[in-house]
Scaffold this motif. Structure first.
Motif, PDB file in Angstrom:
ATOM      1  N   LEU A   1       0.884  -1.164   0.083  1.00 53.21           N
ATOM      2  CA  LEU A   1       0.023   0.046  -0.030  1.00 53.21           C
ATOM      3  C   LEU A   1       0.749   1.119   0.062  1.00 53.21           C
ATOM      4  O   LEU A   1       0.467   2.312  -0.181  1.00 53.21           O
ATOM      5  CB  LEU A   1      -1.059  -0.033   1.255  1.00 53.21           C
ATOM      6  N   GLY A   2       2.322   1.120   0.320  1.00 49.96           N
ATOM      7  CA  GLY A   2       3.089   2.508   0.311  1.00 49.96           C
ATOM      8  C   GLY A   2       2.509   3.285   1.514  1.00 49.96           C
ATOM      9  O   GLY A   2       2.820   4.626   1.129  1.00 49.96           O
ATOM     10  N   ALA A   3       2.107   2.677   2.620  1.00 54.37           N
ATOM     11  CA  ALA A   3       1.883   3.576   3.587  1.00 54.37           C
ATOM     12  C   ALA A   3       3.191   4.031   4.449  1.00 54.37           C
ATOM     13  O   ALA A   3       3.890   2.994   4.675  1.00 54.37           O
ATOM     14  CB  ALA A   3       0.779   2.918   4.257  1.00 54.37           C
ATOM     15  N   GLU A   4       3.148   5.180   5.040  1.00 55.25           N
ATOM     16  CA  GLU A   4       4.155   5.500   5.952  1.00 55.25           C
ATOM     17  C   GLU A   4       3.792   5.228   7.385  1.00 55.25           C
ATOM     18  O   GLU A   4       2.511   5.002   7.778  1.00 55.25           O
ATOM     19  CB  GLU A   4       4.426   6.736   5.835  1.00 55.25           C
ATOM     20  N   HIS A   5       4.561   4.991   8.257  1.00 57.73           N
ATOM     21  CA  HIS A   5       4.309   4.674   9.788  1.00 57.73           C
ATOM     22  C   HIS A   5       3.717   3.537   9.913  1.00 57.73           C
ATOM     23  O   HIS A   5       2.634   3.411  10.386  1.00 57.73           O
ATOM     24  CB  HIS A   5       3.950   5.817  10.415  1.00 57.73           C
ATOM     25  N   SER A   6       3.940   2.302   8.750  1.00 53.70           N
ATOM     26  CA  SER A   6       3.058   1.026   8.778  1.00 53.70           C
ATOM     27  C   SER A   6       2.934   0.430  10.118  1.00 53.70           C
ATOM     28  O   SER A   6       1.891  -0.309  10.365  1.00 53.70           O
ATOM     29  CB  SER A   6       3.828   0.340   7.781  1.00 53.70           C
ATOM     30  N   TYR A   7       3.583   0.495  11.042  1.00 53.93           N
ATOM     31  CA  TYR A   7       3.640   0.183  12.314  1.00 53.93           C
ATOM     32  C   TYR A   7       2.372   0.241  13.168  1.00 53.93           C
ATOM     33  O   TYR A   7       1.921  -0.216  13.931  1.00 53.93           O
ATOM     34  CB  TYR A   7       4.745  -0.014  13.063  1.00 53.93           C
ATOM     35  N   ILE A   8       1.682   1.661  12.797  1.00 49.63           N
ATOM     36  CA  ILE A   8       0.526   2.015  13.468  1.00 49.63           C
ATOM     37  C   ILE A   8      -0.596   1.108  13.261  1.00 49.63           C
ATOM     38  O   ILE A   8      -1.285   0.931  14.120  1.00 49.63           O
ATOM     39  CB  ILE A   8       0.191   3.479  12.857  1.00 49.63           C
ATOM     40  N   ALA A   9      -0.657   0.368  11.963  1.00 54.38           N
ATOM     41  CA  ALA A   9      -1.832  -0.358  11.906  1.00 54.38           C
ATOM     42  C   ALA A   9      -1.677  -1.827  12.967  1.00 54.38           C
ATOM     43  O   ALA A   9      -2.715  -2.082  13.416  1.00 54.38           O
ATOM     44  CB  ALA A   9      -1.635  -1.012  10.556  1.00 54.38           C
ATOM     45  N   LEU A  10      -0.539  -2.188  13.111  1.00 50.77           N
ATOM     46  CA  LEU A  10      -0.137  -3.339  14.098  1.00 50.77           C
ATOM     47  C   LEU A  10      -0.576  -2.720  15.399  1.00 50.77           C
ATOM     48  O   LEU A  10      -1.260  -3.695  16.204  1.00 50.77           O
ATOM     49  CB  LEU A  10       1.196  -3.677  13.920  1.00 50.77           C
ATOM     50  N   SER A  11      -0.315  -1.370  15.753  1.00 56.29           N
ATOM     51  CA  SER A  11      -0.552  -1.163  17.203  1.00 56.29           C
ATOM     52  C   SER A  11      -2.155  -1.077  17.485  1.00 56.29           C
ATOM     53  O   SER A  11      -2.477  -1.306  18.299  1.00 56.29           O
ATOM     54  CB  SER A  11       0.167   0.269  17.469  1.00 56.29           C
ATOM     55  N   MET A  12      -2.794  -0.617  16.017  1.00 55.90           N
ATOM     56  CA  MET A  12      -4.283  -0.487  16.505  1.00 55.90           C
ATOM     57  C   MET A  12      -5.014  -1.924  16.461  1.00 55.90           C
ATOM     58  O   MET A  12      -5.885  -1.936  17.050  1.00 55.90           O
ATOM     59  CB  MET A  12      -4.845   0.406  14.991  1.00 55.90           C
ATOM     60  N   PHE A  13      -4.175  -2.760  15.844  1.00 55.05           N
ATOM     61  CA  PHE A  13      -4.658  -4.079  15.915  1.00 55.05           C
ATOM     62  C   PHE A  13      -4.692  -4.742  17.020  1.00 55.05           C
ATOM     63  O   PHE A  13      -5.689  -5.153  17.787  1.00 55.05           O
ATOM     64  CB  PHE A  13      -3.733  -5.199  14.960  1.00 55.05           C
ATOM     65  N   TRP A  14      -3.782  -4.581  18.008  1.00 55.57           N
ATOM     66  CA  TRP A  14      -3.425  -4.670  19.381  1.00 55.57           C
ATOM     67  C   TRP A  14      -4.038  -4.164  20.464  1.00 55.57           C
ATOM     68  O   TRP A  14      -4.571  -4.480  21.418  1.00 55.57           O
ATOM     69  CB  TRP A  14      -1.920  -4.985  19.885  1.00 55.57           C
ATOM     70  N   LEU A  15      -4.410  -2.760  20.055  1.00 54.54           N
ATOM     71  CA  LEU A  15      -4.987  -1.832  21.117  1.00 54.54           C
ATOM     72  C   LEU A  15      -6.509  -2.119  21.122  1.00 54.54           C
ATOM     73  O   LEU A  15      -7.189  -2.422  22.070  1.00 54.54           O
ATOM     74  CB  LEU A  15      -4.937  -0.439  20.386  1.00 54.54           C
ATOM     75  N   ALA A  16      -7.181  -2.548  19.862  1.00 56.26           N
ATOM     76  CA  ALA A  16      -8.653  -2.856  19.754  1.00 56.26           C
ATOM     77  C   ALA A  16      -9.035  -4.279  20.780  1.00 56.26           C
ATOM     78  O   ALA A  16     -10.007  -4.257  21.262  1.00 56.26           O
ATOM     79  CB  ALA A  16      -8.868  -3.259  18.562  1.00 56.26           C
ATOM     80  N   MET A  17      -7.850  -4.987  20.917  1.00 55.60           N
ATOM     81  CA  MET A  17      -8.017  -6.053  21.767  1.00 55.60           C
ATOM     82  C   MET A  17      -8.373  -6.002  23.401  1.00 55.60           C
ATOM     83  O   MET A  17      -8.652  -6.753  23.875  1.00 55.60           O
ATOM     84  CB  MET A  17      -6.966  -6.949  21.724  1.00 55.60           C
ATOM     85  N   ILE A  18      -7.943  -4.777  23.738  1.00 59.38           N
ATOM     86  CA  ILE A  18      -7.713  -4.251  25.204  1.00 59.38           C
ATOM     87  C   ILE A  18      -9.152  -4.088  25.515  1.00 59.38           C
ATOM     88  O   ILE A  18      -9.654  -5.170  26.302  1.00 59.38           O
ATOM     89  CB  ILE A  18      -7.053  -3.109  25.587  1.00 59.38           C
ATOM     90  N   PRO A  19     -10.238  -3.372  25.106  1.00 60.88           N
ATOM     91  CA  PRO A  19     -11.432  -3.339  25.293  1.00 60.88           C
ATOM     92  C   PRO A  19     -12.279  -4.335  25.279  1.00 60.88           C
ATOM     93  O   PRO A  19     -13.179  -5.012  25.821  1.00 60.88           O
ATOM     94  CB  PRO A  19     -11.960  -2.083  24.748  1.00 60.88           C
ATOM     95  N   SER A  20     -12.083  -5.262  24.175  1.00 59.64           N
ATOM     96  CA  SER A  20     -12.662  -6.458  23.504  1.00 59.64           C
ATOM     97  C   SER A  20     -12.331  -7.473  24.639  1.00 59.64           C
ATOM     98  O   SER A  20     -13.684  -8.010  25.215  1.00 59.64           O
ATOM     99  CB  SER A  20     -11.984  -6.851  22.295  1.00 59.64           C
ATOM    100  N   ARG A  21     -11.134  -7.655  25.132  1.00 56.88           N
ATOM    101  CA  ARG A  21     -10.922  -8.714  26.170  1.00 56.88           C
ATOM    102  C   ARG A  21     -11.455  -8.420  27.795  1.00 56.88           C
ATOM    103  O   ARG A  21     -12.089  -9.008  28.420  1.00 56.88           O
ATOM    104  CB  ARG A  21      -9.562  -8.909  26.110  1.00 56.88           C
ATOM    105  N   MET A  22     -11.493  -7.114  27.861  1.00 60.80           N
ATOM    106  CA  MET A  22     -12.165  -6.461  29.186  1.00 60.80           C
ATOM    107  C   MET A  22     -13.487  -6.551  29.236  1.00 60.80           C
ATOM    108  O   MET A  22     -14.160  -7.240  30.148  1.00 60.80           O
ATOM    109  CB  MET A  22     -11.749  -5.029  29.419  1.00 60.80           C
ATOM    110  N   ILE A  23     -14.053  -6.350  28.224  1.00 56.92           N
ATOM    111  CA  ILE A  23     -15.561  -6.829  27.993  1.00 56.92           C
ATOM    112  C   ILE A  23     -16.000  -8.335  28.357  1.00 56.92           C
ATOM    113  O   ILE A  23     -16.768  -8.727  28.935  1.00 56.92           O
ATOM    114  CB  ILE A  23     -16.145  -6.404  26.670  1.00 56.92           C
ATOM    115  N   CYS A  24     -15.270  -9.071  27.656  1.00 60.37           N
ATOM    116  CA  CYS A  24     -15.387 -10.331  27.707  1.00 60.37           C
ATOM    117  C   CYS A  24     -15.430 -11.037  29.075  1.00 60.37           C
ATOM    118  O   CYS A  24     -15.946 -11.916  29.608  1.00 60.37           O
ATOM    119  CB  CYS A  24     -14.652 -11.461  26.780  1.00 60.37           C
ATOM    120  N   GLY A  25     -14.461 -10.449  29.644  1.00 58.60           N
ATOM    121  CA  GLY A  25     -14.140 -10.670  31.249  1.00 58.60           C
ATOM    122  C   GLY A  25     -15.486 -10.493  31.892  1.00 58.60           C
ATOM    123  O   GLY A  25     -15.807 -11.150  32.885  1.00 58.60           O
TER     124      GLY A  25
END
Length: 341
Positions: free
Chosen positions: A185-209
């Motif tokens: 995709l030629g995107a800059e700061h590509s690591y942000i997508a990976l960070s967002m992927f893991w960030l979304a898991m925090i509220p998701s897993r807390m809710i499941c708890g």
């Protein structure tokens, strides 16, 4: 005396949470650094996938999770949601830190220096605590969050299969999203997508708890959302859209792990360590096999096709989750999470 006991109880949870946080930090950091490692050693996607799979074989979270559930029989359900969120928190932080580190010209090797130092501190912390029971259900029973149940081989086996697929899909995505963002995709700061992927898991897993009584419907919904997000990712053309999709994929996929663990604890009897050990072994094997396969598929047919394959694998998880619900209902195991008593 009571004050010392409370501190001791909190210290065990703190050490276990920190260990899982660092587990996530190492995983997220490694995923971020894989592209730099590949360039330094001229690795193909297939070889990069094999290297990633080797790391996944070595990852064992079972002791921390089993220890937590055994030490906190009353509030174990909520704590499982919290401890899996700690993994996500570590994995969120690492891509941001390592991404900036690499952009600043600092070698990727510093990640492993830091992880080694923290591992020494965690090991020292474990020497000052123990895994004795910290809560007493007879004195204070929380029926909503207490973990109990008889051993069920069928249920544990299906949970192992679900995690074999899920962790493979999760890591196949996580290890290659950085290169997909940058090279396709030629995107800059590509690591942000990976960070967002893991960030979304925090509220998701807390809710499941907190919604563990609905773990059945949550598990099927999570697998379905993950499959849909993966197939959409295969056709995305914009870096910004890919970041949003990474967050969505992380939110849905993040709900799978805590719900699987809650099912496991309710069907493990007094063998919670055995159950979590089997499930963790399945996650390591699935992560290794599927991540390596993702690399080969990406090299032969392109990374977009590899994302489609991940979606097909998640459909298998949807079917497995449906079978799980039927078996739990048939066995009349305590609570089946939103599908009746």
């Amino acid at each position: 005396m009571e004050e010392q006991k409370i501190k001791h109880n909190n210290f065990l949870a703190f050490v276990l949470f920190l260990s899982i946080f660092m587990n996530g930090f190492e995983g997220g950091g490694y995923q971020t650094c894989l592209m730099s490692i590949g360039k330094e050693f001229s690795l193909t996607d297939a070889v990069s996938g094999m290297i990633a799979s080797a790391q996944l074989i070595a990852v064992f979270q079972s002791i921390s999770i089993a220890g937590l559930s055994d030490a906190y029989p009353v509030s174990g359900g909520k704590k499982i949601g919290m401890i899996t969120s700690m993994y996500s928190l570590g994995a969120v932080t690492a891509p941001l830190v390592c991404g900036k580190m690499i952009e600043s010209g600092i070698t990727w090797r510093m990640l492993f220096v830091f992880v080694g130092i923290m591992a020494a501190f965690i090991t020292a912390g474990l020497a000052f605590t123990n895994f004795e029971v910290k809560e007493h259900p007879a004195a204070e029973i929380d029926h909503e969050n207490k973990i109990s149940g008889n051993w069920s081989t069928a249920v544990i086996s299906i949970l192992c299969f679900i995690m074999f697929i899920y962790v493979g899909v999760e890591n196949g995505f996580a290890f290659f999203i950085n290169s997909f963002m940058k090279e396709t995709l030629g995107a800059e700061h590509s690591y942000i997508a990976l960070s967002m992927f893991w960030l979304a898991m925090i509220p998701s897993r807390m809710i499941c708890g907190y919604l563990q009584k609905r773990k059945g419907i949550l598990l099927i919904t999570a697998a379905s959302g993950t499959a849909l997000a993966a197939v959409v990712m295969s056709v995305v053309q914009s870096g910004n859209t890919a970041v949003i999709l990474s967050f969505i994929l992380g939110f849905f996929s993040g709900a799978i792990y805590p719900n699987v663990l809650n099912f496991a604890m309710e069907n493990a009897g007094n063998k919670s360590a055995t159950a979590t050990g089997l499930i963790t072994a399945a996650t390591g094997l699935g992560g290794a096999v599927i991540t390596a396969s993702f690399g080969f598929v990406a090299e032969l047919f392109g990374i977009r096709t590899a994302f489609d394959v991940l979606s097909v694998l998640m459909i298998m998880d949807i079917a497995a989750a449906a079978i799980l619900i039927i078996i739990v209902r048939k066995n009349n195991v305590r609570d089946i999470g939103g599908y009746g008593d």
